[in-house]
Scaffold this motif. Sequence first.
Motif, PDB file in Angstrom:
ATOM      1  N   ARG A 178     104.256 -23.783  71.695  1.00  0.00           N
ATOM      2  CA  ARG A 178     105.498 -22.509  71.914  1.00  0.00           C
ATOM      3  C   ARG A 178     106.564 -22.584  72.406  1.00  0.00           C
ATOM      4  N   SER A 179     106.760 -23.293  73.529  1.00  0.00           N
ATOM      5  CA  SER A 179     107.607 -23.403  74.043  1.00  0.00           C
ATOM      6  C   SER A 179     108.270 -25.040  73.631  1.00  0.00           C
ATOM      7  N   LYS A 180     108.057 -25.701  73.336  1.00  0.00           N
ATOM      8  CA  LYS A 180     108.768 -27.177  72.191  1.00  0.00           C
ATOM      9  C   LYS A 180     109.502 -25.789  71.325  1.00  0.00           C
ATOM     10  N   GLU A 181     108.845 -25.154  70.590  1.00  0.00           N
ATOM     11  CA  GLU A 181     109.459 -23.822  69.682  1.00  0.00           C
ATOM     12  C   GLU A 181     110.524 -23.566  70.057  1.00  0.00           C
ATOM     13  N   ALA A 182     110.289 -23.108  70.764  1.00  0.00           N
ATOM     14  CA  ALA A 182     111.277 -22.321  71.552  1.00  0.00           C
ATOM     15  C   ALA A 182     112.672 -23.018  71.895  1.00  0.00           C
ATOM     16  N   LEU A 183     112.826 -24.199  72.411  1.00  0.00           N
ATOM     17  CA  LEU A 183     113.566 -25.119  72.978  1.00  0.00           C
ATOM     18  C   LEU A 183     114.330 -25.972  71.746  1.00  0.00           C
ATOM     19  N   ILE A 184     113.036 -26.023  70.663  1.00  0.00           N
ATOM     20  CA  ILE A 184     114.187 -26.381  69.633  1.00  0.00           C
ATOM     21  C   ILE A 184     114.741 -25.520  68.294  1.00  0.00           C
ATOM     22  N   ASP A 185     114.699 -24.249  69.181  1.00  0.00           N
ATOM     23  CA  ASP A 185     115.080 -23.204  68.815  1.00  0.00           C
ATOM     24  C   ASP A 185     116.423 -22.789  69.413  1.00  0.00           C
ATOM     25  N   GLU A 186     116.496 -22.925  70.270  1.00  0.00           N
ATOM     26  CA  GLU A 186     117.158 -22.659  71.227  1.00  0.00           C
ATOM     27  C   GLU A 186     118.961 -23.894  71.521  1.00  0.00           C
ATOM     28  N   LEU A 187     118.688 -24.877  71.162  1.00  0.00           N
ATOM     29  CA  LEU A 187     119.296 -26.255  71.368  1.00  0.00           C
ATOM     30  C   LEU A 187     119.666 -26.085  69.516  1.00  0.00           C
ATOM     31  N   MET A 188     119.029 -25.685  68.514  1.00  0.00           N
ATOM     32  CA  MET A 188     119.699 -24.895  67.320  1.00  0.00           C
ATOM     33  C   MET A 188     121.311 -23.996  67.263  1.00  0.00           C
ATOM     34  N   PHE A 189     120.368 -23.191  67.859  1.00  0.00           N
ATOM     35  CA  PHE A 189     121.036 -21.644  67.726  1.00  0.00           C
ATOM     36  C   PHE A 189     122.460 -21.806  68.778  1.00  0.00           C
ATOM     37  N   SER A 190     121.558 -22.130  69.772  1.00  0.00           N
ATOM     38  CA  SER A 190     123.045 -22.018  71.245  1.00  0.00           C
ATOM     39  C   SER A 190     124.455 -22.444  71.474  1.00  0.00           C
TER      40      SER A 190
END
Lengths: 327, 761
Positions: A178-190
């Motif tokens: 879950r945290s890995k996915e969150a990190l990737i999401d963050e990297l993509m959209f932030s």
Amino acid sequence: MDEQACPRCKTTKYRNPSLKLMVNVCGHALCDSCVDLLFLKGSGSCPDCGVPLRRSNFRVQIFEDPFVEKEMDIRRRVMRDYNLKEEDFANLQDYNNYLEEVERIVYNLTNNIEIVSTNQSIDRFKRENKDLIAKNRIRSGREEIILEELLEEEKLLVESRKRAIAHEEMLEKKKKMRSKEALIDELMFSEQSAASIVETFKKRKLEEQEELERHREPSPPPLVAATQFSTGIKFSQRIPKDGFLPVPKADDTPLFKYEPLVLTRNGPSAPTWEEVTEKKYINHVRESSVGERAGGYLPQLACLRALEEAFDGLRTVAVARWTGQVA
Amino acid sequence: MRLDIEGLIVHFPYEYIYPEQYSYMVELKRAIDAKGHCLLEMPSGTGKTVSLLALIVAYMRQYPSELCKLVYCSRTVPEIEKVLEELRRLLQYYEEQFKEKIPITGVVLSSRKNLCIHKDVRQEKDGKIVDGRCHNLTASHVRERHLTDDSVPVCTYFEDFEDYGNESYLEPGVYTLDDLKSYGAKKGWCPYFIARHAVSYANIVVYSYHYLLDPKIAEIVSKDIPKNSVVVFDEAHNIDNVCIDSMSVKITKRIIERASANLLDLAKTIRHMKEVGPRRLTEEYQRMVDGLRETQQARETDMVLANPVLPDQILQEAIPGNIRDAEHFVGFLRRFVEYLKIRLRVQFVVQESPAGFLKDIMQKVCIDRKPLRFAAERLASLLKTLEIADQTDFSALVVVSHLATLVSTYTKGFIIIVEPFEDKTPNIPNPILHFRCLDASIAVKPIFDRFQTVVITSGTLSPLDMYPKILDFQPKVMTSFSMTLARPCLLPMIVSKGNDQVAISSKFESREDQSVVRNYGQLLVEIVKIVPDGVVCFFTSYLYLESVVAAWYDQGIVTTLQRHKLLFIETQDPAETSLALLNYIKACERGRGAILLSVARGKVSEGVDFDHHLGRAVVMIGIPYVYTQSRILKARLEYLRDTFQIRENDFLTFDAMRHAAQCVGRAIRGKTDYGIMIFADKRFSSEDKRSKLPRWIQEYLTDNLVNLSTEESIQCAKRWLKQMAQPFTREDQLGISLLTLEQLQKEGVENIQQKARQKIK
């Protein structure tokens, strides 16, 4: 252990790894190929002591010492009849004497002393205690039961431990994903720089770990197999020493006594049940329908409750505000 | 110096006192007042022993009814001697103060090997042989025979002691091993038995752990010690392992073979005795029928230390009928030994609980649990009856009987592991049956229960909260003291990378990595260049040491090292190691300078001090984790988790860090000493490792000394060494780390307490 050898053909375990030593009632060993050779007809005499033997009585030697092998053979036979338990005796001394008697019989039989009289005494014992022996064949002694219970408990413990570890691992795996996915999401959209995001995630992870460490609950004590009711009676029907079930534990906690509830209102007392109707408070509450009355609902209930709620704690509020000002 | 510690007047034999010594005494007094146990950590070389002795002696004088005896347990003979020297100085000081002899007796107890003065027996080198020969001369039946037949030799020292010495008491004073020997020689009495006798009445007894922890010995030696005694375990950081070892049994093929031979001997002796005179056997048999009542009577008065090997239950019952007769008992043991033989004939590793073992033994050889429990007691009685003086021959059988008793007595906290071969050599069959205690608290429990105050103290006990958990007791006082210093005389550093920025670590994956090995070598070379005199370097295991040194040899690092210092290596052979150590010391004394490569958990790391020039720098290469694949360790970890809620990793780190601290602590043995401590592993810099170091090291391990590269650490060390090389006098210390009586009174108790345990940021 490695120097196992057949006394007849001198084959050793080293030269023939598949060597199997066999013994018969006399306690002398022979290797399996010698047994095949000598007892072709099904019976013959022991090459060591000349005792007539049957081929079908040969079995694989377990113990290195053939003497012990022989003793065990005899002991098993004797124990089949001499199977009394400590519970069958009036006192410990009798039991100990009985144990010694058994030991003496086994000793005599293995060392070929007074075989005839010993066998006679066995027969006598068998005759005298026929019922008891038959009964004891099916039940097990106290010590054995304790051991069984211990083993059962250990098994449960191992299982519960396995389950706990598996569960923990699964949770950790999920969390990581879950945290890995969150990190990737963050990297993509932030909008922030990638480095700072990675940094904050790293920090958060560390914090979480520490949190986990701090709140880790001690693993619960393993489940112990329920073997008795709360009253102390065992599940399984085991007949205790005196043949009766144990006396149930006397419950000496005091009986429940009703004491009317005392309410501290901190406000003016609300009207009573009668006053609600007398003073017409009831008029402000909806009449109960037929269906509601069936369930035991009366309009007085709602009215009283509303009044009580309105009066309760009226004075507390004042005090609280006053102290608040001082502070 | 005359101190007032919370109402107790303590005479301290020195003119100056360290602040932490003062606080140590305060904490100790509180624990004794509360009649509770305590756990005190204080750096080595700050005078633990003298503070302890001064306080307890003062307490004993002031409140003799509250506290009447001190039992001081230490590990090695030199340490024990040191304690006695301190005690002697203290008593001398008392004498000077009061102008009279004070009635306090301090006595040491050691093995026969160290105390024997018999002209033949003392020549023997091996302790076991000395014991055996002593038994041969002093056993009651030998002496009986001597009365009728003069050719039977007896020990005159023992005879005279029995005739006259038994009633007499030692004069008050301190008796070291040599004192006892010369006293014995003068009187013509046996020093060993004088000491044994003195244990019961002396005020202060100093001996090794085993006399109290090992149930087999404790029963004989320490049973008369009264309840209102203080028991001190010094250097107790390894106490859990000592406890576990004392309750564990290891059965090898050799033991089994010798036990079988012993059984044949026994059977022969019994047969012989039956022919010659069955009187003794029948007498013994009668005793068996009556039960072990004698021992029980002794225990009822609560004067006997409850022996975990011999549970109370046994004493209340008579010996079971099936092992009452001597011949039956031999047959019984024979079956047991045969059964063990079967168990050793395995192809793969077996792990089993005692309950499973008992069930299996019932099925295979029809042995009940109850007679097993009596095996040790029964064997001891039989050996006595058969008049076998030299019991060393029967040691194998005794071990087997201990196994029988233990396995049937304890069903929890023990495990049985049968390994068909060693892990290193899977092709050579070498079966071993381990009966292993997993719970250190089983062996010490009687001690905690029995004595009003048990003090556990050492230079390295961090983290403190682990010990109450694994030993399962509730300490009343638990404190770690720091070292107040006038100058920063220790320099701990964590070096985590080499000059080429490669992380250095001894973890399994990077063990074979040439660059890591090279960086370790480089670090050592740089240190050797700048540090004067002796440097000690600890590796995590012998295996790792050998592989690293081999690689260094190829890389030419060994030659560079030798250009600066002589190189010595610890090996598994104790004789070789002590020779290397001797020459290392010689090289340091001569000013040539030397480097010693040794192993954490080895002999050097545990018992040898490298004070002053013998150890100016200690390098810890890697974190000394235990071999984690061992099945015994795994079983223990599992047990710790299930019973005490200690997680595997916590315990492993705790164990590794206490050994690391023990290693680096070798360098600093006092306040005038100074030394560099280098932790060379990347993993040391993580918080969970660092926080487990003792407080006195942590305090100086500031953030700028963590996570250094080789070069940076060398720079730090250079600067620091110059500072240390300045002259240092007592006046520099006065007022800061050394106090006179006036300063002590002026500073006030609170201040001192605070100084001794400054908070770590």
